[in-house]
Design a protein around this motif. Structure first.
Motif, PDB file in Angstrom:
ATOM      1  N   LEU A  68       0.833  -1.206   0.000  1.00 16.13           N
ATOM      2  CA  LEU A  68       0.000   0.000   0.000  1.00 16.13           C
ATOM      3  C   LEU A  68       0.864   1.252   0.000  1.00 16.13           C
ATOM      4  O   LEU A  68       0.625   2.194  -0.767  1.00 16.13           O
ATOM      5  N   ALA A  69       1.881   1.282   0.860  1.00 22.88           N
ATOM      6  CA  ALA A  69       2.749   2.457   0.941  1.00 22.88           C
ATOM      7  C   ALA A  69       3.424   2.740  -0.396  1.00 22.88           C
ATOM      8  O   ALA A  69       3.511   3.893  -0.836  1.00 22.88           O
ATOM      9  N   LEU A  70       3.874   1.690  -1.071  1.00 23.17           N
ATOM     10  CA  LEU A  70       4.564   1.871  -2.344  1.00 23.17           C
ATOM     11  C   LEU A  70       3.613   2.370  -3.426  1.00 23.17           C
ATOM     12  O   LEU A  70       3.890   3.346  -4.124  1.00 23.17           O
ATOM     13  N   VAL A 148       7.481   7.361   7.043  1.00 23.09           N
ATOM     14  CA  VAL A 148       7.386   6.518   5.839  1.00 23.09           C
ATOM     15  C   VAL A 148       6.797   7.317   4.677  1.00 23.09           C
ATOM     16  O   VAL A 148       7.220   7.171   3.520  1.00 23.09           O
ATOM     17  N   LYS A 149       5.854   8.183   4.976  1.00 19.74           N
ATOM     18  CA  LYS A 149       5.205   8.973   3.925  1.00 19.74           C
ATOM     19  C   LYS A 149       6.135  10.010   3.313  1.00 19.74           C
ATOM     20  O   LYS A 149       5.829  10.576   2.273  1.00 19.74           O
ATOM     21  N   THR A 150       7.285  10.275   3.951  1.00 19.16           N
ATOM     22  CA  THR A 150       8.252  11.212   3.367  1.00 19.16           C
ATOM     23  C   THR A 150       9.186  10.520   2.380  1.00 19.16           C
ATOM     24  O   THR A 150       9.936  11.198   1.667  1.00 19.16           O
ATOM     25  N   LEU A 151       9.154   9.196   2.313  1.00 17.98           N
ATOM     26  CA  LEU A 151      10.031   8.463   1.406  1.00 17.98           C
ATOM     27  C   LEU A 151       9.584   8.651  -0.037  1.00 17.98           C
ATOM     28  O   LEU A 151       8.392   8.722  -0.330  1.00 17.98           O
ATOM     29  N   THR A 152      10.540   8.706  -0.948  1.00 18.52           N
ATOM     30  CA  THR A 152      10.218   8.708  -2.370  1.00 18.52           C
ATOM     31  C   THR A 152       9.771   7.301  -2.768  1.00 18.52           C
ATOM     32  O   THR A 152      10.009   6.323  -2.038  1.00 18.52           O
ATOM     33  N   PRO A 153       9.117   7.157  -3.942  1.00 19.36           N
ATOM     34  CA  PRO A 153       8.730   5.806  -4.387  1.00 19.36           C
ATOM     35  C   PRO A 153       9.903   4.833  -4.417  1.00 19.36           C
ATOM     36  O   PRO A 153       9.771   3.684  -3.993  1.00 19.36           O
TER      37      PRO A 153
END
Length: 218
Positions: A68-70, A148-153
């Motif tokens: 989901l995150a990805l 985690v939401k600050t990570l790039t794809p």
């Protein structure tokens, strides 16, 4: 115009049930099926204008909420509804925090799932009626989700692969980049998560319920 759905679940019988429900909608449906996470990601690449992705949490190629995150990072405009056998309120809350538009339990009946899909198509957030999210969440987990939401794809991909126990050279091979590039991504991931090692990053993943050893049954 018929809405376009991506149905991502590794169980053919359940995919078939979802297809039957979608085809019963008044406007009909265009349906793309995916039996594992890689197929789901590829379907979203081809159909970035999809009206709704119905995503199982436990498909081959990913573990729990990492998928989901990805997908949320790569396709922020496509609504994603989790369809899962898990009905744990904390997992549901984490899915919503990571950008899911709804959570449909696999135990739901035909009519309830149909209602959920109609509501999701209209832009609403949908949850089962008996689910309560009133219990206070873990502030550490909330902070971790924000990180985690600050990570790039690409960083999210690397994090997911770290959780699967892959070495840098294996990650580099899978992503088609150099090993020094992966080392740089790993360093950036550790920095954004506020940890000092790969082991600590995997432990953090476990807090989200996306550690492969604790993967959510979907």
């Amino acid at each position: 115009m018929r809405p376009l759905f991506i149905v991502a679940d590794d169980h053919p019988l359940f995919r078939g049930a979802l297809k039957e429900i979608l085809l019963s909608l008044p406007q009909g449906a265009e349906i793309v099926e995916a039996a594992d996470f890689d197929q789901a990601a590829a379907a979203l690449e081809r159909h970035g204008d999809a009206d709704l992705l119905l995503l199982d949490l436990a498909m081959p190629g990913t573990s729990g909420l990492s998928g989901l995150a990805l997908l949320r990072a790569e396709h922020p405009s496509v609504p994603i509804a989790i369809v899962s056998a898990s009905e744990d309120s904390q997992i549901i809350a984490r899915a919503l925090d990571l950008g899911a538009s709804g959570f449909i339990p696999k135990s739901a009946g035909f009519d309830e799932i149909r209602t959920a899909i109609v509501r999701l198509l209209s832009g609403d957030v949908w949850l089962p009626g008996d689910v309560s999210l009133d219990a206070p969440g873990d502030p550490d987990v909330a902070d971790l989700i924000a990180r985690v939401k600050t990570l790039t794809p690409q960083q999210t991909r690397v994090l997911s692969m770290l959780g699967r126990g892959l070495l840098n050279k294996q990650i580099a091979y899978e992503l088609g980049v150099s090993e020094p590039t992966i080392k740089a991504h790993v360093s950036a991931v550790l920095l954004k998560l506020g940890v000092d090692s790969r082991t600590q990053a995997v432990i953090q993943l476990g807090k989200l319920g996306i550690d492969p050893e604790r993967s959510i049954a979907g």
